[in-house]
Design a protein around this motif. Sequence first.
Motif, PDB file in Angstrom:
ATOM      1  N   ILE A  57      17.943   3.164  40.409  1.00  0.00           N
ATOM      2  CA  ILE A  57      18.678   4.228  40.477  1.00  0.00           C
ATOM      3  C   ILE A  57      18.772   4.906  38.321  1.00  0.00           C
ATOM      4  O   ILE A  57      17.628   3.397  37.768  1.00  0.00           O
ATOM      5  CB  ILE A  57      20.131   2.715  40.343  1.00  0.00           C
ATOM      6  CG1 ILE A  57      19.922   2.178  41.652  1.00  0.00           C
ATOM      7  CG2 ILE A  57      21.026   3.083  39.136  1.00  0.00           C
ATOM      8  CD1 ILE A  57      19.570   0.422  41.364  1.00  0.00           C
ATOM      9  N   GLU A  58      19.520   6.173  38.257  1.00  0.00           N
ATOM     10  CA  GLU A  58      18.894   6.783  37.156  1.00  0.00           C
ATOM     11  C   GLU A  58      19.894   5.699  36.058  1.00  0.00           C
ATOM     12  O   GLU A  58      21.026   5.267  36.731  1.00  0.00           O
ATOM     13  CB  GLU A  58      19.499   8.459  37.096  1.00  0.00           C
ATOM     14  CG  GLU A  58      17.837   8.333  38.142  1.00  0.00           C
ATOM     15  CD  GLU A  58      18.196  10.042  37.725  1.00  0.00           C
ATOM     16  OE1 GLU A  58      19.578  10.207  37.611  1.00  0.00           O
ATOM     17  OE2 GLU A  58      16.810  10.331  38.388  1.00  0.00           O
ATOM     18  N   PRO A  75      18.744   1.566  31.023  1.00  0.00           N
ATOM     19  CA  PRO A  75      18.184   0.728  32.114  1.00  0.00           C
ATOM     20  C   PRO A  75      18.241  -0.785  32.207  1.00  0.00           C
ATOM     21  O   PRO A  75      18.579  -1.541  33.118  1.00  0.00           O
ATOM     22  CB  PRO A  75      16.861   1.518  32.347  1.00  0.00           C
ATOM     23  CG  PRO A  75      16.713   2.564  31.248  1.00  0.00           C
ATOM     24  CD  PRO A  75      17.576   2.395  30.467  1.00  0.00           C
ATOM     25  N   SER A  76      17.985  -1.045  30.583  1.00  0.00           N
ATOM     26  CA  SER A  76      17.641  -2.602  30.772  1.00  0.00           C
ATOM     27  C   SER A  76      19.052  -3.187  30.760  1.00  0.00           C
ATOM     28  O   SER A  76      19.195  -4.039  30.940  1.00  0.00           O
ATOM     29  CB  SER A  76      17.125  -3.116  29.081  1.00  0.00           C
ATOM     30  OG  SER A  76      15.539  -2.534  29.356  1.00  0.00           O
ATOM     31  N   THR A 107      12.352   1.334  31.884  1.00  0.00           N
ATOM     32  CA  THR A 107      12.479   0.821  33.207  1.00  0.00           C
ATOM     33  C   THR A 107      12.662  -0.397  33.303  1.00  0.00           C
ATOM     34  O   THR A 107      12.243  -1.469  32.945  1.00  0.00           O
ATOM     35  CB  THR A 107      10.867   1.158  33.654  1.00  0.00           C
ATOM     36  OG1 THR A 107      10.829   2.427  34.259  1.00  0.00           O
ATOM     37  CG2 THR A 107      11.224   0.826  35.387  1.00  0.00           C
ATOM     38  N   ALA A 108      13.270  -1.043  34.049  1.00  0.00           N
ATOM     39  CA  ALA A 108      13.469  -2.418  33.894  1.00  0.00           C
ATOM     40  C   ALA A 108      14.078  -2.824  35.763  1.00  0.00           C
ATOM     41  O   ALA A 108      14.616  -1.781  36.199  1.00  0.00           O
ATOM     42  CB  ALA A 108      14.891  -2.921  33.509  1.00  0.00           C
ATOM     43  N   ILE A 109      13.542  -4.166  35.777  1.00  0.00           N
ATOM     44  CA  ILE A 109      13.435  -4.591  37.500  1.00  0.00           C
ATOM     45  C   ILE A 109      14.462  -5.495  37.701  1.00  0.00           C
ATOM     46  O   ILE A 109      13.952  -6.508  37.004  1.00  0.00           O
ATOM     47  CB  ILE A 109      11.864  -4.170  37.880  1.00  0.00           C
ATOM     48  CG1 ILE A 109      11.915  -3.152  37.980  1.00  0.00           C
ATOM     49  CG2 ILE A 109      12.491  -4.279  39.347  1.00  0.00           C
ATOM     50  CD1 ILE A 109      10.308  -2.600  38.364  1.00  0.00           C
ATOM     51  N   VAL A 110      15.387  -5.334  38.975  1.00  0.00           N
ATOM     52  CA  VAL A 110      15.544  -6.502  38.818  1.00  0.00           C
ATOM     53  C   VAL A 110      15.407  -7.070  40.508  1.00  0.00           C
ATOM     54  O   VAL A 110      15.099  -5.923  41.491  1.00  0.00           O
ATOM     55  CB  VAL A 110      17.571  -7.042  38.811  1.00  0.00           C
ATOM     56  CG1 VAL A 110      17.533  -7.049  37.553  1.00  0.00           C
ATOM     57  CG2 VAL A 110      18.060  -5.587  39.215  1.00  0.00           C
ATOM     58  N   PHE A 166      15.389  -0.285  37.560  1.00  0.00           N
ATOM     59  CA  PHE A 166      15.882   0.812  36.270  1.00  0.00           C
ATOM     60  C   PHE A 166      16.116   2.132  35.717  1.00  0.00           C
ATOM     61  O   PHE A 166      14.770   1.500  35.194  1.00  0.00           O
ATOM     62  CB  PHE A 166      17.473   0.396  35.923  1.00  0.00           C
ATOM     63  CG  PHE A 166      18.516  -0.781  36.951  1.00  0.00           C
ATOM     64  CD1 PHE A 166      19.932   0.127  37.479  1.00  0.00           C
ATOM     65  CD2 PHE A 166      18.342  -1.980  37.282  1.00  0.00           C
ATOM     66  CE1 PHE A 166      20.283  -1.138  38.146  1.00  0.00           C
ATOM     67  CE2 PHE A 166      19.333  -2.494  37.912  1.00  0.00           C
ATOM     68  CZ  PHE A 166      20.306  -1.854  38.705  1.00  0.00           C
ATOM     69  N   GLN A 167      15.690   3.035  35.946  1.00  0.00           N
ATOM     70  CA  GLN A 167      15.354   3.836  35.217  1.00  0.00           C
ATOM     71  C   GLN A 167      15.369   4.598  34.652  1.00  0.00           C
ATOM     72  O   GLN A 167      16.896   5.479  34.402  1.00  0.00           O
ATOM     73  CB  GLN A 167      13.970   5.031  36.042  1.00  0.00           C
ATOM     74  CG  GLN A 167      13.192   4.379  37.291  1.00  0.00           C
ATOM     75  CD  GLN A 167      12.702   5.284  38.270  1.00  0.00           C
ATOM     76  OE1 GLN A 167      12.911   6.229  38.783  1.00  0.00           O
ATOM     77  NE2 GLN A 167      11.543   4.252  38.485  1.00  0.00           N
TER      78      GLN A 167
END
Length: 133
Positions: free
Chosen positions: A20-21, A25-26, A47-50, A61-62
């Motif tokens: 997802i853009e 992102p964080s 970039t952040a990833i859940v 999230f980018q």
Amino acid sequence: MRQAAGMKSRTDGMWWGTAIEAPDPSGLARFYAELLGWHLGHEEPGTAIVAASPQGPFFVFQQAEGYRAPVWPPVDGEQRPMMHFDFQVGDLDSAVAEAVALGATMADDQPQENVRVLLDLAGHPFCLCLDEG
């Protein structure tokens, strides 16, 4: 290693997710981690990833330069939502209150009685759905 059904190059245990853009992102990752009770699995500049579990699913999230939030409902000539999340809930009013407390906003247009359309911190629409079936 056993091959998974579907895409031939994938095997059991390989991760999968949705990218997802976002302008932050964080911040958006933290919002969804809190909303869903998932954990923040990875974070680096841009970039952040859940993740629901170590095997996924993941939301990635980018960073998006020049990000334009989608408009809900869609309007000709404006950025259209390309996708949205649907989350089933047991109590619609409580779920809406929780999402709003985390920073979501209610969309002006609410097309269904048993669904609430909200906008996340980046303006992406998502739906909280009461399925009484």
